[in-house]
Scaffold this motif. Structure first.
Motif, short mmCIF file in Angstrom:
data_model
loop_
_atom_site.label_atom_id
_atom_site.label_comp_id
_atom_site.label_asym_id
_atom_site.label_seq_id
_atom_site.Cartn_x
_atom_site.Cartn_y
_atom_site.Cartn_z
N GLN A 125 0.85 -1.19 0.00
CA GLN A 125 0.00 0.00 0.00
C GLN A 125 0.89 1.24 0.00
O GLN A 125 1.97 1.23 0.58
CB GLN A 125 -0.90 0.03 1.24
CG GLN A 125 -1.90 -1.09 1.30
CD GLN A 125 -3.09 -0.83 0.40
OE1 GLN A 125 -3.06 -0.06 -0.53
NE2 GLN A 125 -4.17 -1.54 0.68
N THR A 152 -2.99 4.73 6.01
CA THR A 152 -3.58 4.35 7.30
C THR A 152 -4.69 5.28 7.76
O THR A 152 -5.34 5.01 8.75
CB THR A 152 -2.49 4.29 8.40
OG1 THR A 152 -1.87 5.57 8.48
CG2 THR A 152 -1.48 3.21 8.10
N TRP A 200 -5.69 -0.52 9.35
CA TRP A 200 -4.37 -1.14 9.45
C TRP A 200 -4.47 -2.59 9.91
O TRP A 200 -4.23 -2.95 11.04
CB TRP A 200 -3.44 -0.33 10.35
CG TRP A 200 -3.99 -0.04 11.71
CD1 TRP A 200 -3.94 -0.84 12.82
CD2 TRP A 200 -4.69 1.14 12.11
NE1 TRP A 200 -4.57 -0.23 13.86
CE2 TRP A 200 -5.02 0.98 13.47
CE3 TRP A 200 -5.05 2.31 11.46
CZ2 TRP A 200 -5.71 1.95 14.18
CZ3 TRP A 200 -5.74 3.26 12.18
CH2 TRP A 200 -6.06 3.08 13.51
N ASP A 216 -0.57 -7.47 6.77
CA ASP A 216 -0.15 -7.28 5.38
C ASP A 216 -1.09 -7.97 4.41
O ASP A 216 -1.41 -9.14 4.58
CB ASP A 216 1.26 -7.82 5.16
CG ASP A 216 2.34 -6.92 5.70
OD1 ASP A 216 2.02 -5.75 6.01
OD2 ASP A 216 3.49 -7.37 5.81
N GLY A 234 -9.21 -4.00 5.94
CA GLY A 234 -9.36 -3.55 7.31
C GLY A 234 -10.49 -4.30 8.01
O GLY A 234 -10.99 -5.32 7.52
#
Length: 164
Positions: A12, A17, A94, A97, A101
């Motif tokens: 990303q 975030t 966040w 990986d 979300g």
């Protein structure tokens, strides 16, 4: 090399975030590239190193249990629309990986019952309802509660929100 290529595929951009909904996170290569190319790279990376970081919808598409990436996006967006109208729910961009979300019910954290971890709604490829709920807790993470899609979530939200 395929593992490095996969790491780039899920990467990303810096500063993402602050996303406030799932659609805000869909900027990596795997969100925009042709779906057949994403699947091919995903399968190649898995063949080399086993399971690799990836969003729930990609694992489901690769397994043949979800028809397309767009269907996965639709599931996430519908959950977001439902929870955005209810007080106390916050989208958390966040995740691990490659993952999408999740949503937290903030009143369940440090409320009357003193839980340190709030009720959490996340997407999953574990079952065809695509939604799991982790109840508010303080100790060991409880087993996720499988929810039967958006209708099941809507029907049970009162139960999940009752923990404060």
């Amino acid at each position: 090399m395929v593992e490095l290529e996969w790491a780039g595929a899920i990467e990303q951009p810096f500063g993402i975030t602050d996303a406030s909904r799932p659609a805000d996170l869909r900027v990596a290569w795997l969100h925009r590239a042709p779906e057949d190319e994403v699947l091919a790279l995903y399968r190649a990376a898995c063949a080399v190193s086993g399971p690799v970081p990836s969003p729930w919808w990609l694992r489901a598409v690769a397994a043949g249990t979800l028809a397309s990436r767009a269907d996965g996006f639709r599931v996430e967006d519908r959950i977001d629309r439902l929870l955005a109208t209810r007080p106390g729910w916050e989208y958390v961009p966040w995740a691990a990986d490659g993952e999408s979300g999740y949503w937290e019910f903030m009143p369940s954290e440090r409320g009357r019952q003193g839980h340190r971890i709030p009720t959490t709604i996340l997407n999953t490829d574990r079952h065809p309802g695509w939604i799991d709920v982790l109840p508010a807790h303080s100790g060991t993470t409880p087993a996720p509660i499988p929810v039967a899609g958006l209708a099941g979530l809507r029907a049970r939200l009162g139960e999940f929100e009752a923990v404060r």
